[in-house]
Design a protein around this motif. Structure first.
Motif, PDB file in Angstrom:
ATOM      1  N   ASN A 189      29.912  50.559  15.729  1.00 14.78           N
ATOM      2  CA  ASN A 189      30.523  51.747  14.714  1.00 14.78           C
ATOM      3  C   ASN A 189      30.786  52.136  14.547  1.00 14.78           C
ATOM      4  OD1 ASN A 189      28.481  53.548  16.578  1.00 14.78           O
ATOM      5  ND2 ASN A 189      27.413  52.674  16.910  1.00 14.78           N
ATOM      6  N   SER A 190      31.368  53.520  14.101  1.00 15.11           N
ATOM      7  CA  SER A 190      32.450  54.219  14.497  1.00 15.11           C
ATOM      8  C   SER A 190      31.785  55.268  15.402  1.00 15.11           C
ATOM      9  CB  SER A 190      32.682  55.120  12.898  1.00 15.11           C
ATOM     10  OG  SER A 190      31.269  55.435  12.475  1.00 15.11           O
ATOM     11  N   GLY A 191      31.104  55.457  15.501  1.00 18.84           N
ATOM     12  CA  GLY A 191      30.686  56.437  16.920  1.00 18.84           C
ATOM     13  C   GLY A 191      31.010  55.970  18.516  1.00 18.84           C
ATOM     14  N   TYR A 196      34.958  55.280  22.691  1.00 27.15           N
ATOM     15  CA  TYR A 196      36.285  54.265  23.173  1.00 27.15           C
ATOM     16  C   TYR A 196      37.294  54.177  23.557  1.00 27.15           C
ATOM     17  CZ  TYR A 196      32.484  50.470  22.674  1.00 27.15           C
ATOM     18  OH  TYR A 196      31.417  49.895  22.725  1.00 27.15           O
ATOM     19  N   LEU A 197      37.624  55.204  21.927  1.00 27.29           N
ATOM     20  CA  LEU A 197      39.193  55.778  21.510  1.00 27.29           C
ATOM     21  C   LEU A 197      39.645  56.977  23.100  1.00 27.29           C
ATOM     22  CD1 LEU A 197      41.967  56.375  20.277  1.00 27.29           C
ATOM     23  CD2 LEU A 197      40.667  57.507  18.181  1.00 27.29           C
ATOM     24  N   LYS A 198      38.598  57.692  23.209  1.00 24.89           N
ATOM     25  CA  LYS A 198      38.326  59.072  24.103  1.00 24.89           C
ATOM     26  C   LYS A 198      38.279  58.757  24.961  1.00 24.89           C
ATOM     27  CE  LYS A 198      37.294  63.562  25.163  1.00 24.89           C
ATOM     28  NZ  LYS A 198      36.691  63.683  26.324  1.00 24.89           N
ATOM     29  N   HIS A 199      37.596  57.874  25.708  1.00 28.47           N
ATOM     30  CA  HIS A 199      37.837  56.855  27.368  1.00 28.47           C
ATOM     31  C   HIS A 199      39.473  56.316  27.391  1.00 28.47           C
ATOM     32  CE1 HIS A 199      36.892  55.346  30.637  1.00 28.47           C
ATOM     33  NE2 HIS A 199      37.181  53.749  30.059  1.00 28.47           N
ATOM     34  N   LYS A 200      39.806  56.360  26.792  1.00 23.83           N
ATOM     35  CA  LYS A 200      41.098  55.666  26.433  1.00 23.83           C
ATOM     36  C   LYS A 200      42.342  57.072  26.886  1.00 23.83           C
ATOM     37  CE  LYS A 200      42.175  53.000  22.511  1.00 23.83           C
ATOM     38  NZ  LYS A 200      42.910  52.171  22.108  1.00 23.83           N
ATOM     39  N   VAL A 201      42.021  57.829  25.821  1.00 23.00           N
ATOM     40  CA  VAL A 201      42.462  59.517  25.924  1.00 23.00           C
ATOM     41  C   VAL A 201      42.628  59.501  27.198  1.00 23.00           C
ATOM     42  CG1 VAL A 201      43.061  61.624  25.238  1.00 23.00           C
ATOM     43  CG2 VAL A 201      43.202  60.040  23.500  1.00 23.00           C
ATOM     44  N   ASP A 202      41.190  59.452  28.341  1.00 21.87           N
ATOM     45  CA  ASP A 202      40.743  60.127  29.089  1.00 21.87           C
ATOM     46  C   ASP A 202      41.331  58.933  30.727  1.00 21.87           C
ATOM     47  OD1 ASP A 202      39.397  62.101  27.871  1.00 21.87           O
ATOM     48  OD2 ASP A 202      37.385  60.680  28.281  1.00 21.87           O
ATOM     49  N   ARG A 203      41.649  57.932  30.544  1.00 21.69           N
ATOM     50  CA  ARG A 203      42.840  57.492  31.399  1.00 21.69           C
ATOM     51  C   ARG A 203      43.764  57.232  31.355  1.00 21.69           C
ATOM     52  NH1 ARG A 203      40.022  52.515  33.421  1.00 21.69           N
ATOM     53  NH2 ARG A 203      41.621  52.619  34.366  1.00 21.69           N
ATOM     54  N   GLY A 204      45.112  58.187  30.353  1.00 24.73           N
ATOM     55  CA  GLY A 204      46.186  58.739  30.738  1.00 24.73           C
ATOM     56  C   GLY A 204      47.099  59.103  28.933  1.00 24.73           C
ATOM     57  N   ASN A 216      44.112  58.043   2.259  1.00 22.10           N
ATOM     58  CA  ASN A 216      43.993  59.668   3.158  1.00 22.10           C
ATOM     59  C   ASN A 216      42.819  59.598   3.221  1.00 22.10           C
ATOM     60  OD1 ASN A 216      46.371  58.884   3.293  1.00 22.10           O
ATOM     61  ND2 ASN A 216      46.828  60.012   1.755  1.00 22.10           N
ATOM     62  N   GLU A 217      41.221  59.396   2.488  1.00 25.17           N
ATOM     63  CA  GLU A 217      39.873  60.571   3.322  1.00 25.17           C
ATOM     64  C   GLU A 217      39.550  59.613   4.614  1.00 25.17           C
ATOM     65  OE1 GLU A 217      38.631  62.897   2.090  1.00 25.17           O
ATOM     66  OE2 GLU A 217      40.204  63.976   1.124  1.00 25.17           O
ATOM     67  N   GLN A 218      40.200  58.391   4.715  1.00 25.30           N
ATOM     68  CA  GLN A 218      39.645  57.622   5.777  1.00 25.30           C
ATOM     69  C   GLN A 218      40.172  58.343   7.580  1.00 25.30           C
ATOM     70  OE1 GLN A 218      37.434  54.953   6.349  1.00 25.30           O
ATOM     71  NE2 GLN A 218      37.540  54.242   3.759  1.00 25.30           N
ATOM     72  N   PHE A 219      41.773  58.969   7.420  1.00 24.67           N
ATOM     73  CA  PHE A 219      41.649  59.235   7.738  1.00 24.67           C
ATOM     74  C   PHE A 219      41.737  61.060   8.341  1.00 24.67           C
ATOM     75  CE2 PHE A 219      45.562  61.844   9.194  1.00 24.67           C
ATOM     76  CZ  PHE A 219      46.005  61.867  10.476  1.00 24.67           C
ATOM     77  N   PHE A 220      41.877  61.180   7.238  1.00 19.79           N
ATOM     78  CA  PHE A 220      40.872  62.637   7.796  1.00 19.79           C
ATOM     79  C   PHE A 220      39.970  63.005   8.044  1.00 19.79           C
ATOM     80  CE2 PHE A 220      43.677  63.846   3.293  1.00 19.79           C
ATOM     81  CZ  PHE A 220      44.428  64.365   4.268  1.00 19.79           C
ATOM     82  N   ASN A 221      38.762  62.014   8.010  1.00 22.99           N
ATOM     83  CA  ASN A 221      37.743  61.936   8.723  1.00 22.99           C
ATOM     84  C   ASN A 221      37.812  61.202  10.306  1.00 22.99           C
ATOM     85  OD1 ASN A 221      35.704  62.606   6.356  1.00 22.99           O
ATOM     86  ND2 ASN A 221      35.791  60.037   5.791  1.00 22.99           N
ATOM     87  N   PHE A 222      38.551  60.319  10.001  1.00 26.71           N
ATOM     88  CA  PHE A 222      39.017  59.925  11.572  1.00 26.71           C
ATOM     89  C   PHE A 222      39.075  61.209  12.164  1.00 26.71           C
ATOM     90  CE2 PHE A 222      42.593  58.220  14.315  1.00 26.71           C
ATOM     91  CZ  PHE A 222      41.726  57.359  15.493  1.00 26.71           C
ATOM     92  N   GLU A 223      40.531  61.428  11.540  1.00 30.13           N
ATOM     93  CA  GLU A 223      40.950  62.928  12.518  1.00 30.13           C
ATOM     94  C   GLU A 223      40.275  64.136  12.941  1.00 30.13           C
ATOM     95  OE1 GLU A 223      44.923  64.902  12.405  1.00 30.13           O
ATOM     96  OE2 GLU A 223      43.359  65.910  10.369  1.00 30.13           O
ATOM     97  N   SER A 224      38.877  64.167  12.011  1.00 30.96           N
ATOM     98  CA  SER A 224      37.756  65.237  12.099  1.00 30.96           C
ATOM     99  C   SER A 224      36.842  64.723  13.443  1.00 30.96           C
ATOM    100  CB  SER A 224      37.052  65.745  11.124  1.00 30.96           C
ATOM    101  OG  SER A 224      38.578  66.006   9.957  1.00 30.96           O
ATOM    102  N   ARG A 225      36.770  63.773  13.552  1.00 28.60           N
ATOM    103  CA  ARG A 225      36.102  62.028  14.347  1.00 28.60           C
ATOM    104  C   ARG A 225      36.213  62.867  15.813  1.00 28.60           C
ATOM    105  NH1 ARG A 225      35.261  58.732  10.334  1.00 28.60           N
ATOM    106  NH2 ARG A 225      36.215  56.900  11.975  1.00 28.60           N
ATOM    107  N   CYS A 226      38.153  62.532  15.945  1.00 31.89           N
ATOM    108  CA  CYS A 226      38.628  62.699  16.982  1.00 31.89           C
ATOM    109  C   CYS A 226      38.559  64.038  17.690  1.00 31.89           C
ATOM    110  CB  CYS A 226      39.766  62.153  17.014  1.00 31.89           C
ATOM    111  SG  CYS A 226      40.564  60.718  16.772  1.00 31.89           S
ATOM    112  N   ALA A 228      36.430  66.572  17.144  1.00 30.13           N
ATOM    113  CA  ALA A 228      34.875  66.837  17.575  1.00 30.13           C
ATOM    114  C   ALA A 228      34.139  66.270  18.453  1.00 30.13           C
ATOM    115  CB  ALA A 228      33.846  66.530  16.226  1.00 30.13           C
ATOM    116  N   ALA A 229      34.908  65.346  19.053  1.00 24.93           N
ATOM    117  CA  ALA A 229      34.577  64.719  20.349  1.00 24.93           C
ATOM    118  C   ALA A 229      35.620  65.270  21.163  1.00 24.93           C
ATOM    119  CB  ALA A 229      34.977  62.932  19.884  1.00 24.93           C
ATOM    120  N   GLY A 230      36.504  65.958  21.482  1.00 27.24           N
ATOM    121  CA  GLY A 230      37.557  66.896  22.278  1.00 27.24           C
ATOM    122  C   GLY A 230      38.427  65.560  22.488  1.00 27.24           C
TER     123      GLY A 230
END
Length: 318
Positions: A189-191, A196-204, A216-226, A228-230
């Motif tokens: 799921n998207s969550g 997983y993406l946050k983990h990759k950022v945390d790794r470097g 573009n709404e797909q991108f805007f929603n994706f960016e917002s979720r990112c 929100a996840a820090g």
């Protein structure tokens, strides 16, 4: 210069970049250069170069037995990056993939890139071999992009695989990673995909470049979720102008993405590929303008080895 430095130095201006494929084995590099040259007038600060892993084919002998053969269809990305950098005086971003590489081979590639002055890499898991169906890492290789990112990050700290190696120096790579506005096809799921993406950022990982999308709404929603996840690193949208009618089915099948009904219907009704290409260019221009107004740091175009359509998009924007 690193990708993140280019983004910072732009002071809010949206940059233009694109991705190229290494030429197929046996082709002259002039073919690659001829597809890059028309895009250089738009002053891309960096160019991505993909990596295509070796494939396997099975050849049947007269006795009925099958013999496995390794097929390498394209030259190595390290050499291609060096050639582009030398020819056009532009920064290059080689793709590093998990598939087909051991950790030692990855380290050797990174050492070569560091020696050449290439200081940004895009770290990806890579696709499974077509004949295998699902991704299988090499023995003593990485199974996930986050672990590949971890190896690059360790090398940036001077941690080599051979801990007893003398006179080593730390590298200083900027590390990019992939993001999926419509989620990775293997994520439940998207969550989970954002975690997983946050983990990759945390790794470097220092920045994210997205899979292509047409809504573009797909991108805007994706960016917002990112956010929100820090996840605070720059997020670069990846775009592709549709160029043929057959891509209505080929792109969703290959990249697990959705094509909006308005675009799908227009391309479907187009009388030929020339008309479909023009529709794809206009759609991509409108997408790009909306994203620029939104304030994205860079627009990254997937050229698929052809520059004509991307050039027409860039000419309308940059």
């Amino acid at each position: 210069m690193k990708v993140t430095e280019h983004l910072s130095n732009a002071h809010g201006k949206t940059l233009f970049s694109f991705e190229v494929l290494p030429p197929k084995k046996g082709e002259n590099i002039k073919t690659l250069f001829s597809n890059i040259e028309p895009l250089m007038e738009f002053k891309p600060p960096f160019i991505d170069v993909t990596y295509h892993r070796e494939e396997y084919v099975y050849r049947k002998h007269t006795n009925g037995l099958l013999e496995k053969h390794t097929v390498r269809r394209r030259p190595g990305t390290v050499g291609i990056c060096a050639a582009i950098k030398n020819r056009f005086d532009v920064d290059t971003v080689p793709h590093l993939i998990c598939g087909g590489f051991t950790k030692e081979e990855t380290e050797n590639a990174l050492i070569d890139l560091h020696f050449l002055g290439i200081d940004t890499v895009l770290a990806l898991r890579g696709d499974p071999i077509k004949s295998e169906g699902q991704f299988k890492p090499e023995p003593d290789g990485h199974a996930y992009a986050c672990d590949l990112i971890g190896q690059v990050s360790d090398l940036n700290k001077g941690a080599y695989l051979d801990e007893e190696q003398d006179e080593t120096s730390a590298t200083n790579f900027c590390i990019g990673t992939a993001g999926y506005p419509e989620k990775h096809f293997e994520s439940p799921n998207s969550g989970a995909d954002i975690r997983y993406l946050k983990h990759k950022v945390d790794r470097g990982a220092d920045y994210i470049v997205t899979q292509m999308f047409f809504d573009n709404e797909q991108f805007f929603n994706f960016e917002s979720r990112c956010r929100a996840a820090g996840i605070t690193v720059p997020i670069i949208p990846g775009l592709k102008p549709m160029t043929t009618k057959s891509q209505l089915t080929a792109l969703p099948r290959s990249f697990y993405l959705n094509i909006p009904e308005e675009l799908s219907e227009a391309v479907h009704l187009a009388p030929d590929n020339a008309a479909a290409r023009q529709i794809g260019i206009e759609w991509c221009i409108n997408q790009s303008r909306e994203l620029m107004a939104h304030g994205v740091p860079c627009l990254h175009y997937y050229s698929m080895g052809k520059s004509e359509s991307v050039r027409k998009v860039a000419a309308a924007l940059f």
